[in-house]
Design a protein around this motif. Sequence first.
Motif, mmCIF file in Angstrom:
data_model
loop_
_atom_site.group_PDB
_atom_site.id
_atom_site.type_symbol
_atom_site.label_atom_id
_atom_site.label_comp_id
_atom_site.label_asym_id
_atom_site.label_seq_id
_atom_site.Cartn_x
_atom_site.Cartn_y
_atom_site.Cartn_z
ATOM 1 N N VAL A 82 -10.687 2.276 -4.732
ATOM 2 C CA VAL A 82 -9.276 1.983 -4.884
ATOM 3 C C VAL A 82 -9.096 0.730 -5.728
ATOM 4 O O VAL A 82 -9.715 -0.299 -5.454
ATOM 5 C CB VAL A 82 -8.630 1.772 -3.494
ATOM 6 N N HIS A 110 -3.835 -1.529 -5.180
ATOM 7 C CA HIS A 110 -3.514 -0.533 -4.159
ATOM 8 C C HIS A 110 -3.951 -0.983 -2.764
ATOM 9 O O HIS A 110 -3.457 -0.486 -1.771
ATOM 10 C CB HIS A 110 -4.175 0.815 -4.487
ATOM 11 N N ARG A 111 -4.871 -1.915 -2.698
ATOM 12 C CA ARG A 111 -5.350 -2.418 -1.413
ATOM 13 C C ARG A 111 -4.368 -3.407 -0.780
ATOM 14 O O ARG A 111 -4.374 -3.579 0.426
ATOM 15 C CB ARG A 111 -6.709 -3.089 -1.569
ATOM 16 N N ALA A 170 -2.490 -2.964 2.680
ATOM 17 C CA ALA A 170 -3.177 -1.978 3.516
ATOM 18 C C ALA A 170 -3.748 -2.696 4.740
ATOM 19 O O ALA A 170 -4.111 -3.868 4.661
ATOM 20 C CB ALA A 170 -4.300 -1.305 2.732
ATOM 21 N N GLU A 226 -11.504 4.354 1.603
ATOM 22 C CA GLU A 226 -10.179 4.890 1.267
ATOM 23 C C GLU A 226 -9.183 4.914 2.420
ATOM 24 O O GLU A 226 -7.966 4.941 2.189
ATOM 25 C CB GLU A 226 -10.345 6.306 0.714
ATOM 26 N N HIS A 230 -6.014 2.451 2.487
ATOM 27 C CA HIS A 230 -5.044 2.785 1.440
ATOM 28 C C HIS A 230 -4.246 4.042 1.830
ATOM 29 O O HIS A 230 -3.028 4.082 1.686
ATOM 30 C CB HIS A 230 -5.788 2.979 0.118
ATOM 31 N N LYS A 252 -1.798 3.216 4.611
ATOM 32 C CA LYS A 252 -0.671 2.466 4.040
ATOM 33 C C LYS A 252 0.310 3.418 3.364
ATOM 34 O O LYS A 252 1.532 3.342 3.584
ATOM 35 C CB LYS A 252 -1.188 1.436 3.038
ATOM 36 N N LEU A 253 -0.170 4.315 2.550
ATOM 37 C CA LEU A 253 0.691 5.256 1.824
ATOM 38 C C LEU A 253 1.438 6.173 2.791
ATOM 39 O O LEU A 253 2.648 6.385 2.656
ATOM 40 C CB LEU A 253 -0.127 6.111 0.857
#
Length: 169
Positions: free
Chosen positions: A3, A7-8, A11, A159, A162, A165-166
Motif C-alpha cells: 500500500v 493510503h496507510r 488506518a 493490506e 487499509h 479503513k476503506l
Amino acid sequence: MGVPEEHRRGAPSKLSYSIFVVSTSRFSDKDKEDLTGKIAVEIVEASGNLVVRKEIIPDDEGLIRASLIRAAEDSDVIIFCGGTGVSPSDVTPEAVRPLLKKELPGFGEIFRWLSYSQIGSSAIASRASAGFYLKSLVFMLPGSPDAVKLALERLIIPEAPHLIKLARG
C-alpha cells in the motif's frame, strides 16, 4: 510493494484477529498438533496485532457460520484456515460466502498466483477468497501451514488495515 504510504494514513495500527482452523480430523483428535493455528497466531502477534480467539472447528457449514457471526462481535479480521479445497468435506466457502456483503476477488486471484510459484499447478484447487461480513474482514485460506504463512505475510497483514479503513469509511 504494498500500500502506498498515503493510503496507510488513518488506518488502524492494531487490529483484532479471530483465527479458526477448519479441520474435522484436528477437531476430533485433541492430541494432534495444530501447526497451522500456531503459525497463524505467531505471525499475527509478531506483526503487533491481537489474537482475540483461536479455535479448531469441524468442517460443518452451520458451525462455520456460527463462528463467523460470533467472531464479528469483537474481531476486525476473521480468518478460516482450511476447508477451501475441492473434497466433499471442504465447505468453508459455501458456509461463508452467502453471508459476505462484499467479496474481494482479487485476494483469491493474487493468492493463487503467489501459490503457483511455490506449489505449481495444484494452486488451481484452492478456493481461497475474502470479503466483508458486517464490519469484519474475512479470509478463507487453505489449511496448510505454508499457505497460511504466505497469505498472512504477503497479503493479509500488509493490506488489512487499509481495507478496514476503506470499508468503515
